[in-house]
Write a protein that holds these residues in place. Structure first.
Motif, short mmCIF file in Angstrom:
data_model
loop_
_atom_site.label_atom_id
_atom_site.label_comp_id
_atom_site.label_asym_id
_atom_site.label_seq_id
_atom_site.Cartn_x
_atom_site.Cartn_y
_atom_site.Cartn_z
N ARG A 566 -31.97 -47.78 6.60
CA ARG A 566 -30.92 -46.51 6.53
C ARG A 566 -30.66 -45.98 5.20
O ARG A 566 -30.66 -44.84 5.04
CB ARG A 566 -29.83 -47.22 7.17
N LYS A 569 -33.79 -44.00 4.17
CA LYS A 569 -34.01 -43.13 5.17
C LYS A 569 -35.34 -43.12 5.66
O LYS A 569 -36.08 -42.19 6.09
CB LYS A 569 -33.61 -41.36 4.62
N ARG A 570 -35.74 -44.45 5.87
CA ARG A 570 -37.14 -44.58 6.38
C ARG A 570 -36.98 -44.89 7.93
O ARG A 570 -36.83 -46.03 8.27
CB ARG A 570 -37.76 -45.93 5.86
N ILE A 571 -37.09 -43.53 8.64
CA ILE A 571 -36.81 -43.83 10.11
C ILE A 571 -37.98 -44.76 10.70
O ILE A 571 -37.45 -45.36 11.71
CB ILE A 571 -36.96 -42.42 10.67
N ILE A 598 -29.13 -43.57 11.19
CA ILE A 598 -30.35 -43.02 10.63
C ILE A 598 -30.69 -41.69 11.32
O ILE A 598 -31.05 -40.86 10.43
CB ILE A 598 -31.33 -44.13 10.70
N TYR A 599 -30.64 -41.75 12.53
CA TYR A 599 -30.85 -40.48 13.31
C TYR A 599 -29.94 -39.29 13.14
O TYR A 599 -30.16 -38.19 12.69
CB TYR A 599 -30.79 -40.60 14.63
N SER A 601 -28.12 -38.94 10.28
CA SER A 601 -28.23 -38.26 8.82
C SER A 601 -29.49 -37.60 8.71
O SER A 601 -29.55 -36.63 7.77
CB SER A 601 -28.65 -39.72 7.66
N ALA A 602 -30.17 -37.48 9.57
CA ALA A 602 -31.46 -36.63 9.81
C ALA A 602 -31.03 -35.39 10.86
O ALA A 602 -31.80 -34.66 11.00
CB ALA A 602 -32.79 -37.32 10.08
N ARG A 603 -29.87 -35.57 11.52
CA ARG A 603 -29.32 -34.69 12.38
C ARG A 603 -30.45 -34.59 13.56
O ARG A 603 -30.55 -33.55 14.10
CB ARG A 603 -29.30 -33.02 11.72
N ARG A 604 -30.94 -35.76 14.05
CA ARG A 604 -31.73 -35.94 15.26
C ARG A 604 -30.84 -36.43 16.16
O ARG A 604 -30.75 -37.43 16.81
CB ARG A 604 -32.63 -36.92 14.98
N ASP A 607 -32.04 -38.02 19.53
CA ASP A 607 -32.26 -39.58 19.63
C ASP A 607 -30.96 -40.17 19.37
O ASP A 607 -30.85 -41.22 19.99
CB ASP A 607 -32.95 -39.64 17.95
N SER A 672 -22.35 -37.50 8.02
CA SER A 672 -23.42 -38.05 8.73
C SER A 672 -22.85 -39.60 9.39
O SER A 672 -23.73 -40.10 10.01
CB SER A 672 -24.60 -38.45 7.59
#
Length: 758
Positions: A566, A569-571, A598-599, A601-604, A607, A672
């Motif tokens: 997290r 940022k290693r998804i 984690i998702y 923060s990447a705006r996924r 997911d 986030s």
């Protein structure tokens, strides 16, 4: 009349006693001093109920010295020494002159105050009665000064065996082994009491070799002799020797008494050995042994400590009116030990008369089962009822303060200790170190540690864990080397603490060296190393380390990798770690939340929704985040968005004003942390009312300017709150200490002690 004498001599049961009493009624002798004295003597021999004996005594209008002497003997045998002294006072007020037979009873009943009768006996001319003289010697031998006992002994022209025994026992009581052994060797004639005194004396000094030597040399042994040797082994933790000796005792056809059974049963209880306990119960049943209430209480405790609460409760209920305070306390403690607080509290509330052990059992039960606030509230009730706590109480309460982060009440408890001069052992000082450490006061924790005359591994572990939570890695490592210099061997907890400190402090090489020095690292040590590698951005190495583990990794190992994923940022690695965690602990909502973070923060958002869907399918509910803060001895709890606090309006006003100031200083909410794809404004509102922010706002409202603010949170502090509190610490000129479920965050002048990694 000879018929009555014969009936009294032949009586062996309580029914015989009542028949004898009935014959006295028939002959109108129930108020005759001589026959009442004989009746009370018979009551003493047959252990008649005290209520019955009291009525017999009251039936005499003017009891003489023989009636008084026999009733004093009866209560002395019961150990009811306050009744003995009361009746002696009544005897004097009745102008009945005591004879020499009364004084040994009085001296024994008076304990350390028995010496006051010495001068009285000299004045009355009873000091040369051999029984009186022996009783006086015995009281000086027990309570001192021993020199006076020796002077009396040396003045005796013809010493009886009892005089030698009293002197030998006195020497042992005062730790004078040489003199005790010298007297034993000089003694012209020894009896079973003499030999038993030597066995008991050596056992108390933990010299079991000599104790057994004297035991084996005894020409004859009584059940008391066997009990002395059994107790010696039991009190020194020699379980196998106790069972072996007990079997030998049974093979010699010596009938165990209540003391024997209590000793052996208590040993099984302390060891919690189920097979040993079952074997003992089988023996009791086979021999048809009828246990008294003391032995049954020991049996209850044994079942409880061996995990059979159903049998423990069965014995408890069967005791009925024969329950004593020890029985109640044993059952309360048994329930508390297994976490059945409802049953423990139910019994505690019904105890006819509570003592400090009753309170200790229930307070410790709540403290050790995560109900720290209830433990402290019970302690307050205890104080209100004028029950003076002891060290055991204070250790539970101080530890509870540590868990809560209740420094104010913890300081009050320390002042209470000093005011009432409650002495602390190592465990008490360890509890203080724990309390100060968990409350974010490392200065006082270290002060207590330095003041200790002797330390154990727990002392070091507690302080190391404390400094680790602050990220003081160098200090933790120095403590490790210091304990080794003091020849205190580090254990697994020590290494977990030091490795955690290295992780929080970023000491990769030092942590690696310490990890390599552990002979048999377990999963917790690997989890610390994964965390350390992750902090330093070496996530691929961390994954390789997990793959090299000799044992199956537990949740903590994958949890460390997930947290590192997290932060960095290693998804890919986050998904790997989360998939493992979903298998190991599918009910833990924290793992789903971390992956969602984690998702998010990447705006996924798809997911994020998928992970939330997994939670719904699995029936996993997100753990409610709360924060609390202590103010004027009370704990104030806050939940995200909660408006139940009595000062909610003021708290939200402070939040609003503080946020306006922060925005002027360049603060922007970190959205986030929100796990929903919602409007920007709604996101901002959601993070703006997180529990830690509300706790800080409350503190700003009620505490003095520039004072330290201390907040405890049950989950990890979120990024947005972390950023916000850094800014608040600078704007308000405050030190703000937040203890989350991972470490301490000490905010000051816009910086945090964690260096933004947690």
């Amino acid at each position: 009349m000879s018929h009555l004498h014969t009936a009294a001599l032949k009586a062996t049961k309580l029914i015989h006693l009542k028949q004898f009493h009935a014959q006295l009624f028939q002959r109108s002798l129930c108020s005759d001093n001589y026959w009442v004295a004989q009746l009370i003597k018979l009551c003493t021999r047959l252990h008649a109920p005290s209520t019955y004996v009291s009525r017999v005594f009251d039936s005499v209008h003017q009891p003489n010295v023989f009636v008084f002497t026999n009733i004093l003997k009866f209560y002395s045998q019961l150990g009811a020494y306050s009744d003995v002294l009361y009746l002696f006072d009544k005897m004097q007020k009745s102008n009945v002159a005591p004879d020499a037979f009364v004084y040994p009873i009085l001296i024994k009943a008076s304990g350390k105050w028995g010496i006051v009768f010495h001068a009285h006996c000299i004045k009355m001319g009873h000091d040369w009665d051999r029984f009186v003289r022996n009783a006086i010697m015995d009281v000086y031998g027990k309570f001192g000064p021993l020199e006076i006992a020796r002077e009396l002994f040396d003045e005796i022209p013809e010493r009886a065996v009892a005089d030698w025994n009293a002197m030998i026992s006195g020497c042992w009581n005062w730790g004078d082994e040489v003199e005790a052994r010298s007297l034993f060797d000089l003694m012209p004639e020894k009896n079973v009491v003499t030999w038993t005194a030597m066995v008991t004396g050596y056992s108390r000094r933990k010299d079991l070799e000599n104790a057994r030597k004297y035991f084996d040399q005894m020409p004859e042994r009584s059940v008391v002799s066997w009990n002395a040797m059994l107790s010696g082994y039991a009190q020194n933790g020699c379980a196998e020797e106790v069972i072996k000796l007990f079997n030998e005792m049974m093979s010699c056809e010596v009938c165990p008494d209540e003391t024997t059974w209590v000793t052996v049963i208590s040993l099984c209880s302390s060891h919690g050995d189920v097979s040993l306990a079952e074997g003992l119960v089988k023996m009791i049943n086979e021999k048809g042994v009828r246990l008294n209430c003391f032995a049954k209480t020991a049996l209850l405790d044994m079942y409880a400590k061996c995990g059979n609460l159903a049998m423990a409760r069965k014995i408890f209920d069967e005791l009925g009116t024969y329950k004593n305070l020890v029985t109640w306390n044993a059952m309360i403690s048994a329930y508390a030990r297994v976490g059945d607080l409802a049953s423990a509290r139910g019994l505690f509330d019904k105890v006819p008369e509570k003592n400090v052990i009753s309170w200790n059992s229930i307070i410790a039960g709540y403290a050790q089962n995560g109900e720290s606030k209830v433990a402290i509230d019970l302690f307050k009730d205890m104080i209100a009822k004028d029950v003076l706590p002891d060290e055991v109480t204070m250790v539970s309460v101080i530890s509870a303060c540590g868990h809560l982060g209740a420094l104010e009440f913890g300081n009050w408890a320390v002042n209470f200790l000093e005011k009432h001069q409650i002495k602390l052992s190592i465990s008490g000082y360890n509890a203080l170190i724990f309390m100060y450490s968990k409350c974010g006061n490392m200065k006082d924790a270290e002060k207590v540690f330095q003041s200790m005359e002797a330390r154990d591994v727990i002392s070091y572990n507690t302080l190391i864990t404390g400094v680790a939570a602050y990220g003081n890695a160098i200090e933790a490592v120095e403590l490790l080397w210091k304990m080794k210099k003091e020849n205190i061997e580090p254990d697994r907890i020590t290494y977990i603490g030091v490795l955690t400190a290295c992780s929080h402090g970023g000491l990769l090489k030092e942590g690696q060296r310490i990890f390599d020095s552990i002979k048999d690292p377990d999963s917790d040590h690997y989890a610390c190393m994964v965390d350390l590698l992750g902090r330093n951005g070496k996530l691929d190495e961390a994954k390789c380390l997990i793959g090299s583990m000799a044992m199956h990794p537990h949740a903590g190992v994958y949890g460390s990798l997930l947290h590192a994923s997290r932060v960095h940022k290693r998804i890919d690695l986050g998904e790997f770690a989360a998939s493992k965690l979903f298998e190991i602990e599918p009910e833990n909502s924290g793992n789903y939340v971390l992956l969602s973070n984690i998702y998010a923060s990447a705006r996924r958002w798809e997911d994020v929704d998928r992970v939330r869907g997994l939670m719904t399918i699995g029936g996993v509910k997100k753990t409610t985040g709360w924060s609390w803060i202590e103010h004027k001895g009370e704990m104030h709890k806050f939940i995200v968005g909660d408006r139940s606090h009595e000062r909610t309006a003021d708290i939200h006003r402070v939040l609003f004003e503080t946020e306006k100031k922060m925005k002027l200083a360049g603060y922007m909410a970190d959205k986030s942390c929100v796990l929903k794809d919602v409007e920007e404004e709604e996101m901002e509102e959601m993070v703006g009312t997180h529990s830690e922010k509300m706790a800080v706002a409350f503190a700003l409202l009620v505490t003095e300017p520039h004072s330290v603010i201390r907040v405890v949170k049950n989950l990890r502090i979120c990024r947005d709150c972390h950023t916000a509190i850094k800014i608040i610490s600078k704007m308000e000129g405050r030190e703000i200490i937040v203890r989350d479920n991972n470490r301490f965050h000490c905010f000051s002048e816009g910086q945090c002690s964690c260096k933004d990694y947690w």
